[in-house]
Design an enzyme around this catalytic site. Structure first.
Site, mmCIF file in Angstrom:
data_model
loop_
_atom_site.group_PDB
_atom_site.id
_atom_site.type_symbol
_atom_site.label_atom_id
_atom_site.label_comp_id
_atom_site.label_asym_id
_atom_site.label_seq_id
_atom_site.Cartn_x
_atom_site.Cartn_y
_atom_site.Cartn_z
ATOM 1 N N ASN A 177 0.821 -1.199 0.000
ATOM 2 C CA ASN A 177 0.000 0.000 0.000
ATOM 3 C C ASN A 177 0.858 1.252 0.000
ATOM 4 O O ASN A 177 1.985 1.246 0.493
ATOM 5 C CB ASN A 177 -0.968 0.009 1.192
ATOM 6 C CG ASN A 177 -0.290 -0.372 2.493
ATOM 7 O OD1 ASN A 177 0.431 0.419 3.074
ATOM 8 N ND2 ASN A 177 -0.527 -1.600 2.948
ATOM 9 N N HIS A 189 5.668 -6.235 0.941
ATOM 10 C CA HIS A 189 6.268 -7.482 1.427
ATOM 11 C C HIS A 189 7.261 -7.971 0.370
ATOM 12 O O HIS A 189 7.304 -9.162 0.053
ATOM 13 C CB HIS A 189 5.184 -8.519 1.711
ATOM 14 C CG HIS A 189 4.378 -8.227 2.933
ATOM 15 N ND1 HIS A 189 4.544 -8.906 4.121
ATOM 16 C CD2 HIS A 189 3.429 -7.291 3.176
ATOM 17 C CE1 HIS A 189 3.722 -8.420 5.030
ATOM 18 N NE2 HIS A 189 3.034 -7.427 4.473
ATOM 19 N N TYR A 249 25.316 15.968 -7.794
ATOM 20 C CA TYR A 249 24.864 14.884 -8.663
ATOM 21 C C TYR A 249 23.617 15.328 -9.434
ATOM 22 O O TYR A 249 22.709 15.932 -8.872
ATOM 23 C CB TYR A 249 24.560 13.632 -7.834
ATOM 24 C CG TYR A 249 24.034 12.471 -8.647
ATOM 25 C CD1 TYR A 249 24.902 11.539 -9.189
ATOM 26 C CD2 TYR A 249 22.669 12.308 -8.865
ATOM 27 C CE1 TYR A 249 24.440 10.470 -9.941
ATOM 28 C CE2 TYR A 249 22.183 11.249 -9.612
ATOM 29 C CZ TYR A 249 23.077 10.331 -10.139
ATOM 30 O OH TYR A 249 22.597 9.283 -10.873
ATOM 31 N N ASP A 255 24.060 5.942 -1.562
ATOM 32 C CA ASP A 255 23.444 6.955 -2.413
ATOM 33 C C ASP A 255 22.078 7.398 -1.896
ATOM 34 O O ASP A 255 21.643 8.519 -2.172
ATOM 35 C CB ASP A 255 23.273 6.417 -3.843
ATOM 36 C CG ASP A 255 24.553 6.498 -4.658
ATOM 37 O OD1 ASP A 255 25.436 7.301 -4.294
ATOM 38 O OD2 ASP A 255 24.660 5.762 -5.652
ATOM 39 N N HIS A 259 8.388 -8.915 9.927
ATOM 40 C CA HIS A 259 7.274 -8.420 9.130
ATOM 41 C C HIS A 259 7.749 -7.995 7.741
ATOM 42 O O HIS A 259 7.593 -8.743 6.782
ATOM 43 C CB HIS A 259 6.612 -7.253 9.878
ATOM 44 C CG HIS A 259 5.372 -6.737 9.243
ATOM 45 N ND1 HIS A 259 4.551 -5.816 9.860
ATOM 46 C CD2 HIS A 259 4.794 -6.973 8.034
ATOM 47 C CE1 HIS A 259 3.529 -5.528 9.074
ATOM 48 N NE2 HIS A 259 3.658 -6.221 7.952
ATOM 49 N N HIS A 306 4.316 0.583 2.140
ATOM 50 C CA HIS A 306 4.583 -0.705 2.791
ATOM 51 C C HIS A 306 4.455 -1.809 1.759
ATOM 52 O O HIS A 306 3.500 -1.832 0.979
ATOM 53 C CB HIS A 306 3.595 -0.953 3.928
ATOM 54 C CG HIS A 306 3.716 -2.320 4.541
ATOM 55 N ND1 HIS A 306 4.924 -2.830 4.977
ATOM 56 C CD2 HIS A 306 2.778 -3.277 4.791
ATOM 57 C CE1 HIS A 306 4.731 -4.039 5.479
ATOM 58 N NE2 HIS A 306 3.442 -4.335 5.360
#
Length: 236
Positions: A33, A102, A234, A125, A176, A100
């Site tokens: 999400n 997984h 940069y 970086d 998690h 978030h």
């Protein structure tokens, strides 16, 4: 700009950022999400819970107040991770978006309950030092308010170690997975991609060399500050 137009544009940004997660291989099924906050208006826009990326639309993005209360009639349910996002927005006022996932490599590292050390310049970086792994939540924390306390342990880790969340824009929640953030939804997604890549690089580097050493501080400084410091040079 009217409040309605601001919300519509936020929904579009959050929708597009959410779609980018499976495109980048960071999300399978509905395991991820993205949200964005507007503190001036007091609103959060986040992905709806459990809706397939294949059928999701921008107008389905869920609007809440800063406490996570729904603000639109006939709204879908927000992501179950919303309380974590709420805590991060409350305690990290510098950030504007949270992601978030997984993603495989970052989850491996979170399950190993280990900080991600800065072994190379690819890490440096974007992350100014180790990416911390939180402590495990207690049984009471999980039973009382799991998602909210997930945010609490992230904030706890950053405060205990005196880490600037803009300098280390991500974390590994023990057992998690990763949360990342940024100043825009796409920047937060980019940080998720980078975190997953450097987790893989570190894992394989530790296999190649059991006595792997951390990046020297002067090289960490050089690579991070040339992109993000006051005298950054940069890019164009």
């Amino acid at each position: 700009m009217s409040k309605e137009k601001i919300i519509k544009e936020m929904k579009q940004r959050v929708f597009e950022a959410n779609l980018t997660l499976p495109e980048l291989g960071l999300v399978k099924l509905t395991w991820g999400n993205v949200s964005e906050v507007n503190r001036e208006l007091g609103i959060i826009v986040i992905k709806p819970s459990g809706v397939s990326y294949q059928i999701m639309s921008a107008d389905q993005m869920v609007v809440t107040d800063l406490a996570g209360n729904l603000l639109e009639e006939n709204s879908l349910k927000p992501s179950s991770d919303l309380p974590t996002h709420v805590v991060l927005y409350r305690d990290f006022p510098e950030i504007s978006s949270v992601v978030h996932t997984h993603s495989t490599n970052a989850v491996m590292w979170a399950q190993a309950n280990k900080d991600l050390e800065a072994y190379g310049t690819t890490h440096a970086d974007s992350f100014y030092g180790p990416v911390p792994c939180t402590r495990q939540l207690t049984k009471d924390e999980v039973e009382e308010s799991y998602e909210e306390h997930t945010g609490d342990v992230i904030v706890e880790e950053f405060r205990t170690r005196n880490i600037n969340p803009l300098e280390v824009p991500g974390v590994l929640v023990s057992g998690h997975g990763p949360f990342t953030w940024g100043t825009t939804p796409m920047k937060a997604v980019e940080n998720s991609l980078i975190l997953d890549e450097i987790c893989l690089m570190a894992k394989e580097s530790e296999v190649i060399n059991k006595q792997l050493t951390k990046l020297p501080p002067y090289l960490l400084d050089k690579h991070y500050l040339r992109k993000h410091g006051s005298e950054a040079y940069y890019g164009q």
